[in-house]
Design a protein around this motif. Structure first.
Motif, PDB file in Angstrom:
ATOM      1  N   HIS A 107      29.834  47.466  13.675  1.00 22.06           N
ATOM      2  CA  HIS A 107      29.604  48.307  14.853  1.00 22.06           C
ATOM      3  C   HIS A 107      30.524  49.531  14.816  1.00 22.06           C
ATOM      4  CE1 HIS A 107      27.641  44.702  16.622  1.00 22.06           C
ATOM      5  NE2 HIS A 107      26.995  45.572  17.363  1.00 22.06           N
ATOM      6  N   HIS A 108      31.783  49.316  14.495  1.00 21.20           N
ATOM      7  CA  HIS A 108      32.745  50.419  14.462  1.00 21.20           C
ATOM      8  C   HIS A 108      32.387  51.411  13.364  1.00 21.20           C
ATOM      9  CE1 HIS A 108      36.302  48.916  17.015  1.00 21.20           C
ATOM     10  NE2 HIS A 108      35.253  48.171  17.297  1.00 21.20           N
ATOM     11  N   ALA A 109      32.057  50.903  12.180  1.00 22.77           N
ATOM     12  CA  ALA A 109      31.728  51.785  11.071  1.00 22.77           C
ATOM     13  C   ALA A 109      30.457  52.579  11.363  1.00 22.77           C
ATOM     14  CB  ALA A 109      31.565  50.974   9.789  1.00 22.77           C
ATOM     15  N   ALA A 110      29.459  51.942  11.984  1.00 19.84           N
ATOM     16  CA  ALA A 110      28.208  52.629  12.304  1.00 19.84           C
ATOM     17  C   ALA A 110      28.421  53.705  13.356  1.00 19.84           C
ATOM     18  CB  ALA A 110      27.170  51.621  12.782  1.00 19.84           C
ATOM     19  N   SER A 111      29.270  53.442  14.331  1.00 23.02           N
ATOM     20  CA  SER A 111      29.505  54.431  15.388  1.00 23.02           C
ATOM     21  C   SER A 111      30.240  55.651  14.868  1.00 23.02           C
ATOM     22  CB  SER A 111      30.298  53.790  16.527  1.00 23.02           C
ATOM     23  OG  SER A 111      31.611  53.467  16.097  1.00 23.02           O
ATOM     24  N   ALA A 112      31.087  55.461  13.851  1.00 20.13           N
ATOM     25  CA  ALA A 112      31.863  56.580  13.310  1.00 20.13           C
ATOM     26  C   ALA A 112      31.172  57.258  12.135  1.00 20.13           C
ATOM     27  CB  ALA A 112      33.245  56.092  12.883  1.00 20.13           C
ATOM     28  N   GLY A 113      30.035  56.727  11.698  1.00 15.97           N
ATOM     29  CA  GLY A 113      29.324  57.329  10.575  1.00 15.97           C
ATOM     30  C   GLY A 113      29.982  57.108   9.235  1.00 15.97           C
ATOM     31  N   LYS A 114      30.720  56.035   9.081  1.00  9.75           N
ATOM     32  CA  LYS A 114      31.383  55.715   7.814  1.00  9.75           C
ATOM     33  C   LYS A 114      30.383  55.018   6.891  1.00  9.75           C
ATOM     34  CE  LYS A 114      35.338  57.288   9.281  1.00  9.75           C
ATOM     35  NZ  LYS A 114      35.964  58.482   8.693  1.00  9.75           N
ATOM     36  N   ILE A 115      29.634  55.814   6.152  1.00  4.62           N
ATOM     37  CA  ILE A 115      28.552  55.277   5.340  1.00  4.62           C
ATOM     38  C   ILE A 115      29.081  54.387   4.233  1.00  4.62           C
ATOM     39  CG2 ILE A 115      28.563  57.338   3.897  1.00  4.62           C
ATOM     40  CD1 ILE A 115      25.502  55.205   4.898  1.00  4.62           C
ATOM     41  N   GLY A 116      30.251  54.710   3.678  1.00  4.27           N
ATOM     42  CA  GLY A 116      30.819  53.876   2.627  1.00  4.27           C
ATOM     43  C   GLY A 116      31.157  52.489   3.122  1.00  4.27           C
ATOM     44  N   ALA A 117      31.800  52.408   4.285  1.00  2.00           N
ATOM     45  CA  ALA A 117      32.151  51.106   4.849  1.00  2.00           C
ATOM     46  C   ALA A 117      30.898  50.323   5.238  1.00  2.00           C
ATOM     47  CB  ALA A 117      33.066  51.296   6.060  1.00  2.00           C
ATOM     48  N   VAL A 118      29.880  51.020   5.743  1.00  2.00           N
ATOM     49  CA  VAL A 118      28.632  50.340   6.115  1.00  2.00           C
ATOM     50  C   VAL A 118      27.963  49.743   4.888  1.00  2.00           C
ATOM     51  CG1 VAL A 118      26.303  50.723   6.996  1.00  2.00           C
ATOM     52  CG2 VAL A 118      28.255  51.733   8.178  1.00  2.00           C
ATOM     53  N   LYS A 119      27.904  50.491   3.803  1.00  2.00           N
ATOM     54  CA  LYS A 119      27.306  49.975   2.570  1.00  2.00           C
ATOM     55  C   LYS A 119      28.090  48.783   2.043  1.00  2.00           C
ATOM     56  CE  LYS A 119      25.191  54.287   0.944  1.00  2.00           C
ATOM     57  NZ  LYS A 119      25.192  55.300  -0.124  1.00  2.00           N
ATOM     58  N   LEU A 120      29.408  48.864   2.128  1.00  2.00           N
ATOM     59  CA  LEU A 120      30.242  47.763   1.650  1.00  2.00           C
ATOM     60  C   LEU A 120      29.982  46.489   2.441  1.00  2.00           C
ATOM     61  CD1 LEU A 120      32.671  46.628   0.008  1.00  2.00           C
ATOM     62  CD2 LEU A 120      34.150  47.550   1.810  1.00  2.00           C
ATOM     63  N   LEU A 121      29.964  46.587   3.750  1.00  2.00           N
ATOM     64  CA  LEU A 121      29.766  45.402   4.581  1.00  2.00           C
ATOM     65  C   LEU A 121      28.359  44.829   4.423  1.00  2.00           C
ATOM     66  CD1 LEU A 121      31.561  46.667   7.817  1.00  2.00           C
ATOM     67  CD2 LEU A 121      32.418  44.977   6.204  1.00  2.00           C
ATOM     68  N   LEU A 122      27.354  45.695   4.359  1.00  2.00           N
ATOM     69  CA  LEU A 122      25.980  45.202   4.216  1.00  2.00           C
ATOM     70  C   LEU A 122      25.736  44.625   2.828  1.00  2.00           C
ATOM     71  CD1 LEU A 122      23.946  48.020   6.026  1.00  2.00           C
ATOM     72  CD2 LEU A 122      24.479  45.733   6.873  1.00  2.00           C
ATOM     73  N   LEU A 123      26.409  45.158   1.828  1.00  2.00           N
ATOM     74  CA  LEU A 123      26.240  44.641   0.477  1.00  2.00           C
ATOM     75  C   LEU A 123      26.751  43.215   0.360  1.00  2.00           C
ATOM     76  CD1 LEU A 123      25.454  45.206  -2.485  1.00  2.00           C
ATOM     77  CD2 LEU A 123      27.791  46.064  -2.836  1.00  2.00           C
ATOM     78  N   GLU A 124      27.827  42.935   1.066  1.00  2.77           N
ATOM     79  CA  GLU A 124      28.397  41.588   0.993  1.00  2.77           C
ATOM     80  C   GLU A 124      27.656  40.614   1.895  1.00  2.77           C
ATOM     81  OE1 GLU A 124      30.483  40.990  -1.226  1.00  2.77           O
ATOM     82  OE2 GLU A 124      31.048  43.039  -1.777  1.00  2.77           O
ATOM     83  N   ASP A 125      27.178  41.103   3.056  1.00  3.82           N
ATOM     84  CA  ASP A 125      26.503  40.196   3.998  1.00  3.82           C
ATOM     85  C   ASP A 125      25.592  41.033   4.893  1.00  3.82           C
ATOM     86  OD1 ASP A 125      25.656  38.182   5.595  1.00  3.82           O
ATOM     87  OD2 ASP A 125      27.622  37.641   6.398  1.00  3.82           O
TER      88      ASP A 125
END
Length: 671
Positions: free
Chosen positions: A250-268
């Motif tokens: 939620h935090h990464a999506a709200s801030a537009g941190k695409i790298g962190a979003v890809k990392l979290l979704l890739l793992e789970d």
């Protein structure tokens, strides 16, 4: 505190310190200092107004030798606290003095306590008993202060001395790891992770943050590498939620941190299906903040993200419209895979078009209207269509034609939207700004004051212009630019004068509000025409000054520039003149060229104008026609005047050539 002792501790003057404490320069008993006078070391008990002892001051300034002398004379100084409950160790850690921190830790931990404590201290003794874990008034330990002030070396020493310090949270719920992640210190995060318990069991206190957050919540906002390190250290952090139900995604999506979003979704990828307490999923959060790339990434990983609804039954498009994210709505309208959301209803039955109307988003409403898949007449749970809501939001008094609510009503009516099948008189009590309401009367007062200034200024300028024109009237009497100058100036003066008289009556409280409204409408249009005529007058006057008669056209390029600037100024002097053109694109997209021509030439404009309570619909056409006529006047006058100036110049050159030829013939005649 003794003044000399304070100066010695603050400046690092060892000789002065020895003198104050009465110490000999030699050492006895294996290097320990011996006082020459008994009782003199008692002055070390003195404190400043802030409660600092001499050891606090020396430790905070990094004077290691002073700290040794004071601790040897009075070991209890290590446990002393000032008014903020800071110990000398906290002061040294805050200032980043590694050598002083290492020395004070040797005295802070009693030998018996060190021998009895396990390698990973889990609270066998309280913080008051273990001074290395002492807290100040904010609940912060020396490790918190070292991290907060950016001293990695001090952090490493504290971590090696007592790894259990990493599990101590301050009074605000900050753990050292969370604090380091929030500050974006990846090096400190690595130190804390490397010093974690070897058995792999991590207490929640190691990564705790305020409001139930974890260190990963802060890390995703700071650094992708830091987020990856924390996830590898403790994979369960990704699914930890705070008190509001937010995950790190939620935090990464709200801030537009695409790298962190890809990392979290890739793992789970299941993280995308964890809602917060309001039922908002990460894709809703990204839509609220207008992060298109995050929405696309979530849709690619979880194709059914568009079907996720929050506690109010809203999908992604609903959230984007409520928070006025026009680019997100535009992206979804162009992407076919979002098509099934265009007519989706929330728990109150509102479609995206209902919400766009309700929140006054005229540009978003037009984007939706352009999509032929959008149904313009769906009713919500209250039985209201988007057009019903638009009419309810409309100010039925005197209003500006470019206001969002006006444009929305015009767009919906012209595109064929319908109202709900109910009695029209039900909406009468909801109308605002009608008749002589206080709001409408205050409008009249403000409009009178503002427009009177402009009308008087135009009248003054146009009155003086004919008497200060360049050249003489006799020189330019036959030029088209001169006659256009006089005509436009006279018309501008008449328009501004009549507008001023109308405004005088419109500002009187004794005049009925209905007539005051009419006077304001007429004065507004007269002022609009007056402004355009002043622009034309200025352009003609500059042209006459640049091109005096008998000199050709010396300022041809300047004349063209003046003409171009005058035309642009006339076209855009008042944006409200061209409000119908704003609606042309959605009408064209929905009804095509035939529908657009039917709107412009058919009977639809009249009902729409009546809907807006416009008693003088011809005035809008009057402003548009006046603008086009003045624009044509400027262009035609410049062309005629330039053609008027050319023949004399050409004739002059022709006569000069004839004279030169005759002179040559006379000189060559045989005698």
């Amino acid at each position: 505190m003794n003044h000399e002792l304070l100066r010695a501790a603050a400046t690092g003057d060892k000789a002065l310190l020895d003198q104050v404490l009465g110490l000999r320069s030699t050492t006895d008993n294996g290097g320990e200092l011996e006082a020459t006078q008994r009782g003199n070391p008692s002055c070390l008990k003195g404190v400043t107004s802030e409660g600092n002892t001499a050891l606090h001051i020396a430790a905070g300034r990094g004077y290691l030798e002073h700290a040794r002398i004071m601790c040897d004379l009075d070991a209890s100084l290590v446990r002393a606290r000032n008014n903020l409950r800071n110990t000398p160790l906290i002061c040294a850690a805050k200032a980043g003095h590694v050598d002083v921190v290492c020395y004070l830790m040797e005295h802070a931990l009693a030998p018996a306590t060190v021998a009895a404590s396990p390698p990973w201290y889990a609270g066998a003794s309280s913080d008051e008993e273990s001074m290395i874990r002492a807290r100040n008034s904010e609940g912060a330990t020396a490790m918190h202060e070292a991290i907060r002030n950016g001293h990695e070396a001090v952090l490493a020493k504290l971590m090696s001395a007592d790894g259990g310090l990493a599990a101590v949270v301050d009074g605000k719920g900050f753990s050292p790891l969370y604090l380091a992640a929030a500050l974006g210190r990846a090096d400190m995060v690595d130190v804390l992770i490397a010093g974690s318990p070897p058995d792999g069991v991590k207490s929640p206190a190691y990564y705790a943050g305020p409001d139930g957050q974890t260190a990963l919540h802060a890390a995703v906002l700071a650094s992708e590498e830091m987020s990856k390190s924390l996830w590898c250290w403790e994979p369960t952090l990704a699914k930890k939620v705070d008190n509001s139900g937010n995950t790190a995604l939620h935090h990464a999506a709200s801030a537009g941190k695409i790298g962190a979003v890809k990392l979290l979704l890739l793992e789970d990828s299941s993280l995308a299906y964890i809602p917060d307490v309001d039922g908002l999923f990460p894709v809703h959060t990204a839509a609220k903040m207008g992060k298109i790339d995050i929405i696309e990434q979530l849709m690619e990983t979880c194709p059914n993200s568009d079907e996720l609804l929050d506690n109010r039954g809203r999908n992604v498009l609903h959230c984007a419209i409520e928070h006025k994210k026009e680019k997100v709505v535009q992206h979804m309208c162009k992407n076919p895979r979002f098509g099934r959301m265009m007519n989706a209803r929330d728990s109150r039955g509102n479609t995206p078009l209902h919400l766009a109307v309700k929140h006054g988003c005229d540009r978003i409403a037009m984007l939706l209207v352009r999509d032929v898949k959008v149904n313009l007449s769906i009713m919500n749970n209250d039985g209201a269509t988007p057009l019903d809501l638009a009419i309810n939001e409309l100010d039925h008094g005197y209003t500006y034609p470019m206001n969002p609510e006006v444009l929305i009503v015009q767009c919906l009516v012209w595109c064929g939207a319908h109202r709900s099948p109910r009695r029209r008189d039900e909406y009468l009590n909801k109308r605002t700004g009608v008749g002589g309401s206080e709001k409408e009367l205050s409008k009249f007062t403000n409009l009178t004051q503002n427009r009177a200034i402009g009308s008087v200024l135009i009248a003054t300028v146009t009155f003086a212009a004919p008497f200060t024109m360049p050249g003489t009237a006799a020189d330019a009497a036959e030029r088209p630019a001169f006659w256009a100058f006089i005509l436009s100036d006279a018309l501008a003066f008449l328009c501004s004068t009549v507008a001023t008289c109308l405004l005088m009556y419109a500002g009187l409280t004794t005049v009925h509000p209905r007539y005051r409204s009419r006077y304001h409408v007429w004065s507004s249009n007269l002022l609009h025409v007056g402004v355009l005529l002043v622009i034309a007058t200025f352009a003609f006057g500059v042209h006459l000054a640049l091109s005096p008669p008998g000199t050709g056209i010396p300022g041809g390029n300047l004349n063209a520039a003046v003409c171009a600037m005058a035309c642009v100024s006339v076209l855009f002097a008042q944006p409200g003149t061209w409000w119908p053109t704003v609606l042309a694109k959605p009408i064209w997209a929905r009804l095509g060229l035939k529908g657009l021509l039917g709107v412009l030439l058919g009977p639809r404009p009249i009902p729409c104008q009546k809907l807006l309570l416009s008693r003088t619909p011809w005035l809008n056409l009057f402003k548009m026609l006046a603008t086009l006529l003045i624009l044509a006047l400027i262009l035609v006058t410049f062309l005629l005047d330039m053609s008027y100036l050319r023949p004399p110049a050409a004739q002059h050159r022709f006569s000069s050539n004839l004279l030169l030829q005759s002179q040559r013939q006379f000189c060559s005649y045989p005698t």
